[in-house]
Design a protein around this motif. Structure first.
Motif, PDB file in Angstrom:
ATOM      1  N   MET A 104       0.849  -1.170   0.000  1.00 18.74           N
ATOM      2  CA  MET A 104       0.000   0.000   0.000  1.00 18.74           C
ATOM      3  C   MET A 104       0.897   1.236   0.000  1.00 18.74           C
ATOM      4  N   SER A 105       0.531   2.171  -0.827  1.00 21.40           N
ATOM      5  CA  SER A 105       1.357   3.364  -0.956  1.00 21.40           C
ATOM      6  C   SER A 105       1.081   4.308   0.212  1.00 21.40           C
ATOM      7  N   PRO A 106       2.042   5.160   0.533  1.00 16.59           N
ATOM      8  CA  PRO A 106       1.862   6.106   1.643  1.00 16.59           C
ATOM      9  C   PRO A 106       0.736   7.108   1.396  1.00 16.59           C
ATOM     10  N   ASN A 107       0.474   7.478   0.159  1.00 15.06           N
ATOM     11  CA  ASN A 107      -0.609   8.417  -0.144  1.00 15.06           C
ATOM     12  C   ASN A 107      -1.974   7.804   0.155  1.00 15.06           C
ATOM     13  N   LYS A 108      -2.157   6.517  -0.181  1.00 15.24           N
ATOM     14  CA  LYS A 108      -3.429   5.831   0.092  1.00 15.24           C
ATOM     15  C   LYS A 108      -3.636   5.672   1.595  1.00 15.24           C
ATOM     16  N   ALA A 109      -2.562   5.422   2.304  1.00 15.83           N
ATOM     17  CA  ALA A 109      -2.658   5.265   3.762  1.00 15.83           C
ATOM     18  C   ALA A 109      -3.056   6.600   4.400  1.00 15.83           C
ATOM     19  N   ARG A 110      -2.446   7.692   3.945  1.00 16.54           N
ATOM     20  CA  ARG A 110      -2.793   9.010   4.479  1.00 16.54           C
ATOM     21  C   ARG A 110      -4.241   9.360   4.167  1.00 16.54           C
ATOM     22  N   CYS A 111      -4.673   9.078   2.951  1.00 18.63           N
ATOM     23  CA  CYS A 111      -6.053   9.361   2.545  1.00 18.63           C
ATOM     24  C   CYS A 111      -7.041   8.545   3.388  1.00 18.63           C
ATOM     25  N   GLY A 112      -6.709   7.287   3.639  1.00 15.91           N
ATOM     26  CA  GLY A 112      -7.561   6.427   4.472  1.00 15.91           C
ATOM     27  C   GLY A 112      -7.648   6.934   5.908  1.00 15.91           C
TER      28      GLY A 112
END
Length: 117
Positions: free
Chosen positions: A1-9
């Motif tokens: 999982m990319s860091p951008n998707k984790a932040r968005c989640g």
């Protein structure tokens, strides 16, 4: 999982927690008001007087009707029901009449002797 998707989640999760955490508390605006004031505020616009409104009605059915249609809670519905019934029965809810000091004579006797016919 990319860091951008984790932040968005995490951002979406934070928004959900922040907006869903508050609970609305309902207030009973009629709480603590005397029955005559309840009548004046909710019934007097259509009924001139409380006389006759409880006549011929059962206590429970009057209570259920008032609770469903005119009062904001069960306690105010009971107070209004008792008030309307006390008006029709001639008794007052708030003030009671003091009894006479002498109870030796009953009220069933006439005050003077009845003349013979």
């Amino acid at each position: 999982m990319s860091p951008n998707k984790a932040r968005c989640g995490l951002l979406v999760l934070a928004v959900i927690v922040a907006t869903g955490g508050s609970v609305a508390v309902a207030q009973n605006l009629d709480q603590g008001k005397p029955a005559p004031k309840l009548f004046a505020e909710s019934c007097a616009s259509c009924h001139r007087s409380p006389r006759g409104l409880a006549k011929g009605r059962f206590h429970l059915t009057l209570y259920l009707f008032l609770q469903k249609h005119y009062s904001s809670g069960s306690s105010s519905a009971w107070a209004l029901t008792s008030y309307l019934e006390s008006i029709d029965s001639g008794k007052r809810v708030a003030a009671k009449k003091p009894q006479a000091a002498s109870t030796a004579r009953t009220s069933l006797r006439p005050p003077a002797p009845v003349p013979a016919r």
